[in-house]
Design a protein around this motif. Structure first.
Motif, short mmCIF file in Angstrom:
data_model
loop_
_atom_site.label_atom_id
_atom_site.label_comp_id
_atom_site.label_asym_id
_atom_site.label_seq_id
_atom_site.Cartn_x
_atom_site.Cartn_y
_atom_site.Cartn_z
N GLN A 13 44.21 39.80 46.02
CA GLN A 13 43.37 40.97 45.80
C GLN A 13 43.92 42.14 46.60
OE1 GLN A 13 39.24 40.22 46.58
NE2 GLN A 13 38.64 42.35 46.35
N GLY A 14 44.00 43.29 45.95
CA GLY A 14 44.56 44.47 46.60
C GLY A 14 46.05 44.62 46.41
N SER A 16 49.81 44.32 44.08
CA SER A 16 50.37 45.04 42.93
C SER A 16 51.25 44.14 42.09
CB SER A 16 51.20 46.24 43.41
OG SER A 16 50.41 47.16 44.14
N ARG A 66 44.47 53.44 39.14
CA ARG A 66 45.13 52.26 39.73
C ARG A 66 46.27 51.74 38.86
NH1 ARG A 66 42.66 47.73 40.12
NH2 ARG A 66 41.08 48.09 38.50
N ASN A 83 48.10 48.50 40.51
CA ASN A 83 47.90 48.53 41.96
C ASN A 83 46.45 48.22 42.31
OD1 ASN A 83 50.62 49.43 42.52
ND2 ASN A 83 49.99 51.45 41.77
N SER A 84 46.25 47.86 43.55
CA SER A 84 44.90 47.56 44.05
C SER A 84 44.18 46.59 43.11
CB SER A 84 44.10 48.85 44.22
OG SER A 84 44.76 49.74 45.09
N LYS A 86 42.09 43.72 41.43
CA LYS A 86 40.81 43.10 41.75
C LYS A 86 40.72 41.77 41.02
CE LYS A 86 38.68 47.69 41.94
NZ LYS A 86 37.59 48.56 41.40
N SER A 124 41.17 36.00 45.51
CA SER A 124 40.28 36.79 46.39
C SER A 124 40.32 36.30 47.82
CB SER A 124 38.86 36.74 45.85
OG SER A 124 38.43 35.40 45.76
#
Length: 124
Positions: A13-14, A16, A66, A83-84, A86, A124
């Motif tokens: 998570q977060g 790329s 994103r 990117n980023s 989730k 996550s």
């Protein structure tokens, strides 16, 4: 027209990822290219599109800012920079080729050719 996606995988998570879709069998630059995704048990949803003249569209509000779509006509390839990421972004990502302009809404029926997909998993 054949489309082959690559670049999927497992990301935290977060993190790329950069997906690529390479086409063959026709003149790449005349097509609008789209990215869709499908999570288990859900409908395939449009993520982004780039027209033959590099106009871009992003459909879910959740990806705006994103994700970035781009194309390299010399390589017959379209990219999706994510990117980023989730956890809800985990899905099988598909590319598609259609008429020169992007549709106002991400209609699957707009596109004539599809790839087999590349899996994106977000931990996550």
């Amino acid at each position: 027209v054949q489309l082959v996606e690559s670049g999927g995988g497992l990301v935290q998570q977060g993190g790329s990822l950069r997906l690529a879709c390479t086409t063959s069998g026709s003149t790449f630059e005349i097509y609008a290219m789209g990215w869709f995704r499908q999570a288990p048990g859900k409908e395939r949803e449009g993520v982004s599109c780039i027209s033959h003249s590099n106009d871009t569209s992003y459909y879910p509000d959740s990806v705006k800012g994103r994700f970035t779509i781009s194309r390299d006509n010399a390589k017959s390839t379209v990219y999706l920079e994510m990117n980023s990421l989730k956890p809800e972004g985990a899905a099988n990502y598909f590319c598609a080729a259609g008429p020169t302009a992007c549709p106002l809404v991400p209609a699957k029926d707009w596109y004539d050719y599809w790839g087999q997909g590349t899996q994106v998993t977000v931990s996550s």
